[in-house]
Motif scaffolding. Structure first.
Motif, PDB file in Angstrom:
ATOM      1  N   MET A   1     -16.013 -24.284 -14.654  1.00 46.73           N
ATOM      2  CA  MET A   1     -16.922 -25.156 -14.008  1.00 46.73           C
ATOM      3  C   MET A   1     -16.706 -26.514 -14.362  1.00 46.73           C
ATOM      4  SD  MET A   1     -20.585 -24.817 -12.802  1.00 46.73           S
ATOM      5  CE  MET A   1     -21.518 -26.100 -11.873  1.00 46.73           C
ATOM      6  N   LEU A   2     -16.414 -27.602 -13.700  1.00 51.37           N
ATOM      7  CA  LEU A   2     -15.978 -28.785 -14.059  1.00 51.37           C
ATOM      8  C   LEU A   2     -17.284 -29.181 -14.548  1.00 51.37           C
ATOM      9  CD1 LEU A   2     -13.839 -30.349 -11.243  1.00 51.37           C
ATOM     10  CD2 LEU A   2     -13.159 -30.037 -13.620  1.00 51.37           C
ATOM     11  N   THR A   3     -17.350 -30.333 -15.813  1.00 47.34           N
ATOM     12  CA  THR A   3     -18.587 -30.975 -16.300  1.00 47.34           C
ATOM     13  C   THR A   3     -18.903 -31.997 -15.177  1.00 47.34           C
ATOM     14  OG1 THR A   3     -17.244 -32.542 -17.604  1.00 47.34           O
ATOM     15  CG2 THR A   3     -17.762 -30.423 -18.561  1.00 47.34           C
ATOM     16  N   LYS A   4     -20.162 -32.414 -15.316  1.00 44.43           N
ATOM     17  CA  LYS A   4     -20.839 -33.470 -14.577  1.00 44.43           C
ATOM     18  C   LYS A   4     -20.582 -34.616 -15.327  1.00 44.43           C
ATOM     19  CE  LYS A   4     -21.921 -30.392 -11.420  1.00 44.43           C
ATOM     20  NZ  LYS A   4     -21.327 -30.366 -10.073  1.00 44.43           N
ATOM     21  N   ARG A   5     -20.502 -35.848 -14.515  1.00 42.42           N
ATOM     22  CA  ARG A   5     -20.180 -36.921 -15.330  1.00 42.42           C
ATOM     23  C   ARG A   5     -21.252 -37.923 -15.208  1.00 42.42           C
ATOM     24  NH1 ARG A   5     -15.472 -38.410 -11.751  1.00 42.42           N
ATOM     25  NH2 ARG A   5     -16.394 -36.951 -10.560  1.00 42.42           N
ATOM     26  N   ILE A   6     -21.264 -38.739 -16.329  1.00 44.42           N
ATOM     27  CA  ILE A   6     -22.192 -39.848 -16.365  1.00 44.42           C
ATOM     28  C   ILE A   6     -21.469 -41.228 -16.409  1.00 44.42           C
ATOM     29  CG2 ILE A   6     -24.051 -41.020 -17.635  1.00 44.42           C
ATOM     30  CD1 ILE A   6     -24.803 -37.960 -16.650  1.00 44.42           C
ATOM     31  N   ILE A   7     -21.737 -41.901 -15.343  1.00 46.28           N
ATOM     32  CA  ILE A   7     -20.642 -43.165 -15.172  1.00 46.28           C
ATOM     33  C   ILE A   7     -21.747 -44.436 -14.751  1.00 46.28           C
ATOM     34  CG2 ILE A   7     -19.307 -44.048 -13.570  1.00 46.28           C
ATOM     35  CD1 ILE A   7     -18.644 -41.705 -12.578  1.00 46.28           C
ATOM     36  N   PRO A   8     -21.648 -45.062 -15.872  1.00 47.20           N
ATOM     37  CA  PRO A   8     -22.347 -46.456 -15.836  1.00 47.20           C
ATOM     38  C   PRO A   8     -21.507 -47.724 -14.881  1.00 47.20           C
ATOM     39  CG  PRO A   8     -22.182 -45.990 -18.031  1.00 47.20           C
ATOM     40  CD  PRO A   8     -21.357 -45.064 -17.271  1.00 47.20           C
ATOM     41  N   CYS A   9     -22.444 -48.185 -14.099  1.00 48.78           N
ATOM     42  CA  CYS A   9     -21.701 -49.223 -13.384  1.00 48.78           C
ATOM     43  C   CYS A   9     -21.797 -50.632 -13.657  1.00 48.78           C
ATOM     44  CB  CYS A   9     -22.004 -48.834 -11.770  1.00 48.78           C
ATOM     45  SG  CYS A   9     -21.428 -49.997 -10.502  1.00 48.78           S
ATOM     46  N   LEU A  10     -20.802 -51.217 -13.784  1.00 51.33           N
ATOM     47  CA  LEU A  10     -20.985 -52.769 -14.037  1.00 51.33           C
ATOM     48  C   LEU A  10     -20.670 -53.416 -12.698  1.00 51.33           C
ATOM     49  CD1 LEU A  10     -19.131 -51.371 -16.635  1.00 51.33           C
ATOM     50  CD2 LEU A  10     -20.451 -53.270 -17.663  1.00 51.33           C
ATOM     51  N   ASP A  11     -21.600 -54.089 -12.275  1.00 55.84           N
ATOM     52  CA  ASP A  11     -21.418 -55.159 -11.164  1.00 55.84           C
ATOM     53  C   ASP A  11     -21.084 -56.445 -11.577  1.00 55.84           C
ATOM     54  OD1 ASP A  11     -22.113 -53.310  -9.206  1.00 55.84           O
ATOM     55  OD2 ASP A  11     -24.375 -53.656  -9.298  1.00 55.84           O
ATOM     56  N   ILE A  12     -19.901 -56.878 -11.223  1.00 55.36           N
ATOM     57  CA  ILE A  12     -19.488 -58.247 -11.819  1.00 55.36           C
ATOM     58  C   ILE A  12     -19.617 -59.308 -10.911  1.00 55.36           C
ATOM     59  CG2 ILE A  12     -17.528 -59.269 -12.985  1.00 55.36           C
ATOM     60  CD1 ILE A  12     -18.461 -56.649 -14.559  1.00 55.36           C
ATOM     61  N   LYS A  13     -20.168 -60.409 -11.250  1.00 53.89           N
ATOM     62  CA  LYS A  13     -20.165 -61.736 -10.592  1.00 53.89           C
ATOM     63  C   LYS A  13     -19.727 -62.773 -11.465  1.00 53.89           C
ATOM     64  CE  LYS A  13     -23.118 -64.198  -7.186  1.00 53.89           C
ATOM     65  NZ  LYS A  13     -23.103 -65.528  -7.573  1.00 53.89           N
ATOM     66  N   ASP A  14     -18.916 -63.483 -11.080  1.00 52.26           N
ATOM     67  CA  ASP A  14     -18.238 -64.701 -11.847  1.00 52.26           C
ATOM     68  C   ASP A  14     -18.144 -64.357 -13.356  1.00 52.26           C
ATOM     69  OD1 ASP A  14     -18.933 -66.144  -9.640  1.00 52.26           O
ATOM     70  OD2 ASP A  14     -20.719 -66.671 -10.272  1.00 52.26           O
ATOM     71  N   GLY A  15     -17.439 -63.191 -13.529  1.00 46.93           N
ATOM     72  CA  GLY A  15     -17.236 -62.691 -14.752  1.00 46.93           C
ATOM     73  C   GLY A  15     -18.295 -62.121 -15.825  1.00 46.93           C
ATOM     74  N   ARG A  16     -19.621 -62.035 -15.269  1.00 44.70           N
ATOM     75  CA  ARG A  16     -20.756 -61.395 -16.000  1.00 44.70           C
ATOM     76  C   ARG A  16     -21.023 -60.225 -15.182  1.00 44.70           C
ATOM     77  NH1 ARG A  16     -21.716 -62.924 -20.848  1.00 44.70           N
ATOM     78  NH2 ARG A  16     -24.058 -62.717 -20.562  1.00 44.70           N
ATOM     79  N   THR A  17     -21.762 -59.286 -16.149  1.00 43.70           N
ATOM     80  CA  THR A  17     -22.456 -58.066 -15.431  1.00 43.70           C
ATOM     81  C   THR A  17     -23.742 -58.381 -14.858  1.00 43.70           C
ATOM     82  OG1 THR A  17     -21.315 -56.892 -17.201  1.00 43.70           O
ATOM     83  CG2 THR A  17     -23.273 -55.530 -15.814  1.00 43.70           C
ATOM     84  N   VAL A  18     -24.291 -58.235 -13.446  1.00 46.24           N
ATOM     85  CA  VAL A  18     -25.514 -58.367 -12.873  1.00 46.24           C
ATOM     86  C   VAL A  18     -25.953 -57.212 -12.440  1.00 46.24           C
ATOM     87  CG1 VAL A  18     -24.861 -60.693 -12.392  1.00 46.24           C
ATOM     88  CG2 VAL A  18     -24.232 -59.039 -10.701  1.00 46.24           C
ATOM     89  N   LYS A  19     -27.362 -57.279 -11.936  1.00 50.86           N
ATOM     90  CA  LYS A  19     -27.921 -56.075 -11.534  1.00 50.86           C
ATOM     91  C   LYS A  19     -29.029 -56.816 -10.332  1.00 50.86           C
ATOM     92  CE  LYS A  19     -29.096 -52.326 -10.225  1.00 50.86           C
ATOM     93  NZ  LYS A  19     -28.076 -51.949  -9.105  1.00 50.86           N
ATOM     94  N   GLY A  20     -29.085 -56.085  -9.353  1.00 50.69           N
ATOM     95  CA  GLY A  20     -30.111 -56.518  -8.194  1.00 50.69           C
ATOM     96  C   GLY A  20     -30.844 -55.355  -7.877  1.00 50.69           C
ATOM     97  N   VAL A  21     -31.863 -55.475  -6.669  1.00 45.33           N
ATOM     98  CA  VAL A  21     -32.532 -54.568  -6.213  1.00 45.33           C
ATOM     99  C   VAL A  21     -32.169 -54.396  -4.702  1.00 45.33           C
ATOM    100  CG1 VAL A  21     -34.954 -53.730  -5.601  1.00 45.33           C
ATOM    101  CG2 VAL A  21     -34.313 -54.831  -7.952  1.00 45.33           C
ATOM    102  N   ASN A  22     -31.833 -53.471  -4.009  1.00 47.39           N
ATOM    103  CA  ASN A  22     -31.415 -53.334  -2.794  1.00 47.39           C
ATOM    104  C   ASN A  22     -30.527 -54.400  -2.296  1.00 47.39           C
ATOM    105  OD1 ASN A  22     -34.923 -52.696  -2.259  1.00 47.39           O
ATOM    106  ND2 ASN A  22     -33.262 -51.167  -1.614  1.00 47.39           N
ATOM    107  N   PHE A  23     -29.509 -54.605  -3.196  1.00 45.90           N
ATOM    108  CA  PHE A  23     -28.417 -55.443  -3.029  1.00 45.90           C
ATOM    109  C   PHE A  23     -28.715 -57.119  -3.110  1.00 45.90           C
ATOM    110  CE2 PHE A  23     -26.478 -51.457  -2.181  1.00 45.90           C
ATOM    111  CZ  PHE A  23     -25.105 -51.596  -1.831  1.00 45.90           C
ATOM    112  N   GLU A  24     -30.107 -57.341  -3.382  1.00 46.79           N
ATOM    113  CA  GLU A  24     -30.440 -58.615  -3.706  1.00 46.79           C
ATOM    114  C   GLU A  24     -31.058 -59.027  -5.233  1.00 46.79           C
ATOM    115  OE1 GLU A  24     -30.280 -60.780  -1.069  1.00 46.79           O
ATOM    116  OE2 GLU A  24     -29.547 -59.375   0.448  1.00 46.79           O
ATOM    117  N   GLY A  25     -31.372 -60.357  -4.981  1.00 45.21           N
ATOM    118  CA  GLY A  25     -31.802 -60.853  -6.466  1.00 45.21           C
ATOM    119  C   GLY A  25     -31.302 -60.511  -7.722  1.00 45.21           C
TER     120      GLY A  25
END
Length: 254
Positions: free
Chosen positions: A1-25
């Protein structure tokens, strides 16, 4: 059975990592290369790197940053955002990415999936789908979640597999950034229709949410951003809990 993977996501804007809520803010979450290195050392299985304004602003993904990240990590990573042609995919893969994530471009030109899978192998092509509940089904949105397409998300996901995609990155827009848990209905519905791996995205708030996405939602991998960026959940703790629940994961060797 294949192992389940944990994948952090880096959303990049202007070369920096950012985070929003429902694609906003959006708020700043740090330097992407430093975060990539941190996640590698903490036991992440893969990384996803999305240039979130690339499609809207119609500019190409930051190839130099891809090269920089590739030089600092030794786990597979996927790059997405504004990639529209086989030539651009080739450039990203040559810069060091293992896979590319395609979203708006394949809705506009589904044949791009087949052409790129033929050129680089299905394993390198991830179909990213941003889905939002619309009555009794889910609808596909493009352009960073800003534009409805009228496409039924589950039918579209089936089609991407038939066209040659090797993996699905499935984001619930209703859950994105809410920390209220993954959309298990959506995950289960998709799991019944496809055989390729599905990465669950949108809604991670607790360790239990991540376990549920895999055990109840049947996801092959769990993707999250802010809970990892701001250390609300440690990857090692998450993996230990998954292992305790009988979910196969790759544990760090201490």
């Amino acid at each position: 059975m294949l192992t389940k993977r944990i994948i952090p996501c880096l959303d990049i804007k202007d070369g920096r990592t950012v985070k929003g809520v429902n694609f906003e803010g959006l708020r700043d979450a740090g330097d992407p290369v430093e975060l990539a290195q941190r996640y590698t050392s903490e036991g992440a299985d893969e990384l996803v790197f999305l240039d979130i304004t690339a499609t809207k602003e119609k500019r190409r993904t930051l190839v130099a940053l891809v090269r920089d990240i590739a030089a600092h990590i030794n786990i597979p990573f996927t790059v997405g955002g504004g990639i529209k042609t086989v030539a651009e995919i080739e450039e990203i893969l040559k810069a060091g990415a293992d896979k590319v994530s395609l979203n708006s471009a394949i809705v506009r030109d589904p044949g791009l999936i087949t052409r790129s899978a033929d050129a680089f192998g299905s394993q390198a092509i991830v179909a990213a789908v941003d889905a939002k509940r619309a009555g009794d089904h889910w609808e596909v949105f493009v352009k960073g979640g800003s534009q409805p397409t009228g496409l039924n998300a589950v039918e579209w996901i089936e089609k991407t597999e038939q066209l040659g995609a090797g993996e699905i990155l499935l984001t619930s827009m209703d859950r994105d950034g809410t920390k209220s848990g993954f959309d298990l209905d959506l995950l289960r519905t998709v799991d019944e229709k496809v055989t390729i791996p599905v990465i669950a995205s949108g809604g991670a708030g607790t360790i239990q949410h991540c376990c549920d996405a895999v055990s109840l939602g049947k996801a092959d991998a769990v993707l999250a951003a802010s809970i990892f960026h701001f250390r609300e959940i440690e990857i090692s703790e998450l993996k230990q809990k998954m292992a305790d629940e009988g979910i196969p994961v790759r544990l760090m060797n201490h």
